[in-house]
Design an enzyme around this catalytic site. Sequence first.
Site, PDB file in Angstrom:
ATOM      1  N   LYS A 122       0.687  -1.625   0.107  1.00 14.14           N
ATOM      2  CA  LYS A 122       0.241  -0.312   0.198  1.00 14.14           C
ATOM      3  C   LYS A 122       0.842   1.411   0.426  1.00 14.14           C
ATOM      4  O   LYS A 122       0.601   2.326  -0.548  1.00 14.14           O
ATOM      5  CB  LYS A 122      -0.702  -0.317   1.324  1.00 14.14           C
ATOM      6  N   ASP A 143      -6.009   0.243  -0.013  1.00 11.32           N
ATOM      7  CA  ASP A 143      -6.832   1.296   1.639  1.00 11.32           C
ATOM      8  C   ASP A 143      -8.402   0.746   2.048  1.00 11.32           C
ATOM      9  O   ASP A 143      -8.626  -0.048   1.660  1.00 11.32           O
ATOM     10  CB  ASP A 143      -6.692   2.805   2.024  1.00 11.32           C
TER      11      ASP A 143
END
Length: 247
Positions: free
Chosen positions: A156, A175
């Site tokens: 991420k 996310d």
Amino acid sequence: MAKNKSKTAAGKTSRARKSAPTRTTKRGAPSRAGRGTDPARVGTILKKLDEAYPAATCALVHDSPFQLLISTILSAQCTDVRVNEVTKTLFVKYPNPKAFAYADPNELQQQIRPTGFFRNKTKSIMGASKMIVEEFHGEVPKTMEQILTLPGVARKTANVVLGTAFGISSGVVVDTHVRRVSNRLDLTKNSDPKKIEQDLMKVIPLEKWILFSHQLIWHGRRVCQARTPKCLECNLEPVCYSKDKTN
């Protein structure tokens, strides 16, 4: 004679099933089965996201790839608004990787305390900064393979930095917002971020990965919220058939 009747009945049933119309929702959208990643539907979703968020970008305030890296590490389990408040003074006190790498850990902990999990984040920030200074000549690495070697950096964070700071389409940022919205839009049926990313990379064109990530994050924050999605305000509503849609 009975066998022939049975075969005839079976044939009629089979033909009836083949010719059965596609089920629709109460709003007239196609049923969930087999429609989620249909190319035409995905294209419509991308078009509507472009209409709603043509200039979506990362909300973390930064002046360099390194600052973005630090901010993204701090954003774990914390809002971007809070992170931006903290980094206003943080980046003044620690202006470069060397300053972070050899900082007093107790002082750094107090500086980032409002973002939560400050002890672990301090270890990650100092470890990543030291590695950048000693192994990458003070520069944030520009490949997925290298950036993932930094402490505290998973896919991420890597995707955020590579995409936003360098314009490199290495993957899709997943996310909490992307996970929720992509599931509601039936672009994935997975809950694991790694699997969700792989699913999205298969159906979203590579040249859209960076913008698409930001658009879904913005949409999740502003409209497709966790508890009370604002479906009446959503321009994706006509192609959404999520079970928790609101009226």
